[in-house]
Design a protein around this motif. Structure first.
Motif, mmCIF file in Angstrom:
data_model
loop_
_atom_site.group_PDB
_atom_site.id
_atom_site.type_symbol
_atom_site.label_atom_id
_atom_site.label_comp_id
_atom_site.label_asym_id
_atom_site.label_seq_id
_atom_site.Cartn_x
_atom_site.Cartn_y
_atom_site.Cartn_z
ATOM 1 N N ASP A 108 36.043 41.548 36.068
ATOM 2 C CA ASP A 108 36.701 42.214 37.200
ATOM 3 C C ASP A 108 37.187 41.222 38.254
ATOM 4 O O ASP A 108 38.233 41.416 38.868
ATOM 5 C CB ASP A 108 35.741 43.222 37.845
ATOM 6 C CG ASP A 108 35.525 44.447 36.957
ATOM 7 O OD1 ASP A 108 36.340 44.655 36.038
ATOM 8 O OD2 ASP A 108 34.538 45.168 37.190
ATOM 9 N N ARG A 143 40.766 39.977 37.735
ATOM 10 C CA ARG A 143 41.821 40.961 37.535
ATOM 11 C C ARG A 143 42.555 41.257 38.831
ATOM 12 O O ARG A 143 41.989 41.163 39.910
ATOM 13 C CB ARG A 143 41.244 42.272 36.988
ATOM 14 C CG ARG A 143 40.597 42.173 35.618
ATOM 15 C CD ARG A 143 39.917 43.485 35.291
ATOM 16 N NE ARG A 143 39.246 43.450 34.006
ATOM 17 C CZ ARG A 143 39.777 43.920 32.883
ATOM 18 N NH1 ARG A 143 40.985 44.455 32.913
ATOM 19 N NH2 ARG A 143 39.117 43.862 31.742
ATOM 20 N N SER A 144 43.809 41.624 38.676
ATOM 21 C CA SER A 144 44.580 42.111 39.815
ATOM 22 C C SER A 144 44.372 43.617 39.940
ATOM 23 O O SER A 144 44.210 44.317 38.943
ATOM 24 C CB SER A 144 46.064 41.813 39.632
ATOM 25 O OG SER A 144 46.834 42.463 40.616
ATOM 26 N N ARG A 145 44.398 44.119 41.167
ATOM 27 C CA ARG A 145 44.282 45.566 41.402
ATOM 28 C C ARG A 145 45.510 46.096 42.141
ATOM 29 O O ARG A 145 45.469 47.161 42.730
ATOM 30 C CB ARG A 145 43.008 45.868 42.197
ATOM 31 C CG ARG A 145 41.736 45.612 41.394
ATOM 32 C CD ARG A 145 40.482 45.902 42.213
ATOM 33 N NE ARG A 145 39.285 45.778 41.396
ATOM 34 C CZ ARG A 145 38.686 44.640 41.095
ATOM 35 N NH1 ARG A 145 39.194 43.501 41.536
ATOM 36 N NH2 ARG A 145 37.602 44.612 40.345
ATOM 37 N N THR A 181 48.741 47.995 42.623
ATOM 38 C CA THR A 181 49.368 49.139 41.972
ATOM 39 C C THR A 181 50.480 49.686 42.856
ATOM 40 O O THR A 181 50.572 49.366 44.041
ATOM 41 C CB THR A 181 48.349 50.258 41.705
ATOM 42 O OG1 THR A 181 47.774 50.680 42.952
ATOM 43 C CG2 THR A 181 47.240 49.788 40.770
ATOM 44 N N THR A 210 48.195 44.360 36.184
ATOM 45 C CA THR A 210 47.198 45.425 36.345
ATOM 46 C C THR A 210 47.261 46.437 35.215
ATOM 47 O O THR A 210 46.230 46.964 34.783
ATOM 48 C CB THR A 210 47.404 46.143 37.691
ATOM 49 O OG1 THR A 210 47.321 45.192 38.748
ATOM 50 C CG2 THR A 210 46.357 47.221 37.918
#
Length: 279
Positions: free
Chosen positions: A160, A163-165, A167, A250
């Motif tokens: 996690d 990772r990119s979040r 959106t 994402t």
């Protein structure tokens, strides 16, 4: 990419990306660099760019460094040594090796360039300078799509923290798939999407491209891609800017790019037009 170019070399292009990048964002940015590199060489063969070999050598060296930097970044994530993770790492190393070969061909092209005003003449791909450049181009031809494939395989297995979040609301499968096609270097258009573009394979809906551009997820770089026919005008390459890289990273491994129901538009989508832009 976050790797700084060699100060003794003149970079062929800049990359509009934030620092630092997640591993998947770095791979998507790398794919974009390969597409730009290949486009410049294609423009050279189309007679739409000057024959300045040191520029192409500079960009090839940078691509090789950045490919190896991506391998190092992935290894730092300590991912399990399982398929397709191991294959993705091997593929990236192969891409770096092929790019090294392209650099050698381009270096030979430097030495083979005739003196005088020959740099403004369309090169002959069968001999001399043009042959070396053609061989170099062949070695990087499949790199953009291969790098994106590696990014897709690695995305689901990253922790996690890596990772990119980022959106956007209303993202659907068609938009996600179009972003993927842009990342693979498959989308070229004429004008600002007002007429069909021409490409090699699956069509991409122009209305989807317009929508993505209105959200800042794609940009259209004028006259940066080779012409559709000999003697024709250069076309416009569709690229991923910083936000597009983050958003695609994402959703890249999702069968459907699903947003929370509350974030979906409540109005009916506009009727689709028949205009298409092809990869």
């Amino acid at each position: 990419m976050t790797t700084s170019p060699d100060p003794d070399l003149t970079p062929m292009f800049d990359v509009d990306v934030p620092v630092p990048l997640t591993p998947v964002e770095r791979l998507l940015a790398l794919a974009g660099l390969y597409t730009q590199h290949n486009d410049r060489i294609d423009l050279l063969f189309a007679g739409r760019a000057a024959a300045v070999p040191d520029t192409y050598v500079s960009s090839a060296r940078r691509l090789e460094r950045d490919s190896l930097a991506c391998v190092k970044t992935i290894r730092q994530q300590r991912l399990p040594a399982i398929e397709p993770v191991t294959s993705a790492v091997v593929r990236l190393k192969q891409i770096a090796y092929l790019t090294s070969g392209a650099t050698r061909y381009l270096t030979s092209a430097q030495q083979a360039l005739p003196p005088g005003d020959a740099q403004h003449v369309r090169p002959d791909p069968r001999s001399g300078f043009g042959q070396y450049v053609r061989l170099a181009r062949e070695l990087t031809a499949l790199a953009p799509a291969a790098v994106v494939e590696c990014a897709t395989h690695l995305a689901e297995r990253l922790p996690d923290r890596a990772r990119s979040r980022t959106t956007v609301s209303g993202m659907d499968r068609a938009q996600r798939d179009t972003l993927l096609e842009v990342a693979r270097g498959h989308v070229i258009v004429t004008g600002q999407y007002e007429q069909p573009g021409y490409g090699r394979t699956v069509p991409v809906d122009v209305d989807v491209l317009r929508h993505l551009q209105s959200q800042g997820l794609v940009t259209c770089e004028p006259a940066s891609a080779p012409p559709f026919f000999t003697g024709g005008p250069p076309r416009n390459r569709v690229r991923l800017p910083a936000l597009g890289l983050a958003v695609l990273s994402t959703v890249i491994a999702s069968p459907l790019a699903v947003c929370p129901p509350a974030a979906r538009p409540v109005h009916s989508p506009a009727a689709a037009t028949t205009a298409r832009a092809r990869r």
